[in-house]
Enzyme design. Structure first.
Site, short mmCIF file in Angstrom:
data_model
loop_
_atom_site.label_atom_id
_atom_site.label_comp_id
_atom_site.label_asym_id
_atom_site.label_seq_id
_atom_site.Cartn_x
_atom_site.Cartn_y
_atom_site.Cartn_z
CG ASP A 14 0.93 -25.61 -74.62
OD1 ASP A 14 1.29 -26.62 -75.27
OD2 ASP A 14 1.69 -24.98 -73.86
CD GLU A 141 7.69 -31.53 -74.89
OE1 GLU A 141 6.87 -31.70 -73.96
OE2 GLU A 141 7.74 -30.45 -75.54
CB SER A 224 7.13 -25.40 -54.08
OG SER A 224 6.95 -26.60 -53.33
NE ARG A 225 12.34 -30.53 -50.97
CZ ARG A 225 12.90 -31.72 -51.18
NH1 ARG A 225 12.23 -32.65 -51.85
NH2 ARG A 225 14.11 -31.98 -50.75
CB THR A 249 1.67 -24.66 -67.63
OG1 THR A 249 0.56 -25.46 -67.25
CG2 THR A 249 2.07 -24.99 -69.06
CB ALA A 250 5.81 -22.61 -68.96
CB ALA A 251 7.18 -23.69 -63.30
N GLY A 252 9.25 -25.15 -65.08
CA GLY A 252 10.57 -25.77 -65.25
C GLY A 252 11.28 -25.26 -66.48
CG ASP A 253 9.69 -25.92 -70.27
OD1 ASP A 253 10.51 -26.84 -70.08
OD2 ASP A 253 8.54 -26.10 -70.71
CB SER A 293 3.00 -17.74 -67.50
OG SER A 293 3.90 -18.78 -67.86
#
Length: 305
Positions: A14, A141, A224-225, A249-253, A293
């Protein structure tokens, strides 16, 4: 119980450009700074899972280049088994350019490279690895026909399969039939079902549509919900933890990886696992970058227990 998780997914280097606000069409803007880090949805999910205590093996492909070695080293530094990360002699290692604005929101452009050059036949050698797993995760991906081959093997051996349909794309025939749990975000869910996600009623209707498509177990992440879930045991909503985001970035992962480390194979503790996943991703968004992160279980427990 320690979950044995196999991740079939992408490996990307990245490059993040830090900007004040997203450019308008035709506009040239200056980036305040640039950072490089290991990433890719597959790598992010694998690292999130291993840092939360799971035993992780990775199935993927990199190019025969410096970035490929960088990605393999990044996985191995976290104790991830890379025996099934192949090296493609033609295509380069996957990469992504991330535009990150001052509000923590991002836009991502991905070059698939070696990720997209994977072939279904590669899963033959990976069968013993899949057979010994509790959970197999994949995203979009890497090619869907590769995921389909892997998921078919997983179902033959009683392995729970989790599909993250990101980035959103039409799902190939047969894939949902060998998927135990699908985890889209609200945009991806709406793209797949044609039903916009706005409230609990619309999420219930998304679940009904997915059931018609052949998949009964669903989690919809809504930023954020929080996260909506629907399984054979019922449905509900787990709210997110309120924090100030620096970089999503990468929050969902992180969410999916952390979830896979704690969920039972039969999904019987889905709400508990979702709460833990929300805690993990709430820490990720307060930090910059993808892999750097992602928090450890110790950090998550220190913050929330």
């Amino acid at each position: 119980m320690i979950n044995r998780v196999v991740v079939l997914g992408s490996l990307n280097v990245d490059t993040t450009l830090h900007i004040d606000q997203m450019p308008k069409p035709g506009e040239t803007i200056s980036a305040k700074s640039k950072t490089n880090s290991a990433g890719g949805k597959g790598a992010n999910q694998a690292v999130a899972a291993v840092r939360s205590g799971a035993v992780i093996s990775f199935i993927g492909q990199v190019g025969d280049d410096g970035n490929g070695k960088f990605m393999i080293d990044a996985l191995e530094n976290d104790g991830i088994n890379t025996d099934h990360v192949a090296v493609d002699k033609v295509e380069g290692t996957g990469s992504a350019v991330i535009l990150l604005d001052s509000q923590g929101q991002n836009s991502i452009m991905v070059y698939g490279g070696a990720n997209q050059a994977m072939k279904p036949a590669m899963m033959v050698d990976a069968e013993p690895l899949i057979e010994n797993a509790d959970i197999l995760i994949s995203e979009f991906e890497t090619p869907q026909d590769v995921t389909y081959e892997a998921f078919k093997l997983a179902k033959q051996h009683g392995v729970t399969t989790i599909l993250n349909p990101a980035p959103a794309a039409e799902i190939i025939d047969g894939l949902l039939e060998v998927t135990d749990l699908i985890v889209p975000n609200e945009t991806e869910s709406a793209s797949l079902t044609g039903i916009e996600v706005t409230d609990n009623d619309s999420m219930d209707r998304n679940a009904e549509k997915f059931a018609q498509m052949g998949i009964d177990n669903l989690i919809i992440t809504v930023g954020s919900r929080g996260a909506y879930y629907h399984t054979a045991d019922g449905s509900g909503f787990v709210p997110a933890f309120k924090v100030k985001a620096k970089d999503t970035t990468a929050a969902g992962d992180t969410f999916i990886g952390a979830f896979s480390s704690k969920v039972n194979k039969d999904l019987s503790n889905v709400e508990e696992a979702l709460t833990y996943a929300q805690q993990a991703s709430s820490i990720t968004v307060q930090r910059l970058g993808a892999l750097p992160s992602i928090p450890t279980e110790k950090e998550i427990n220190a913050e929330y227990k």
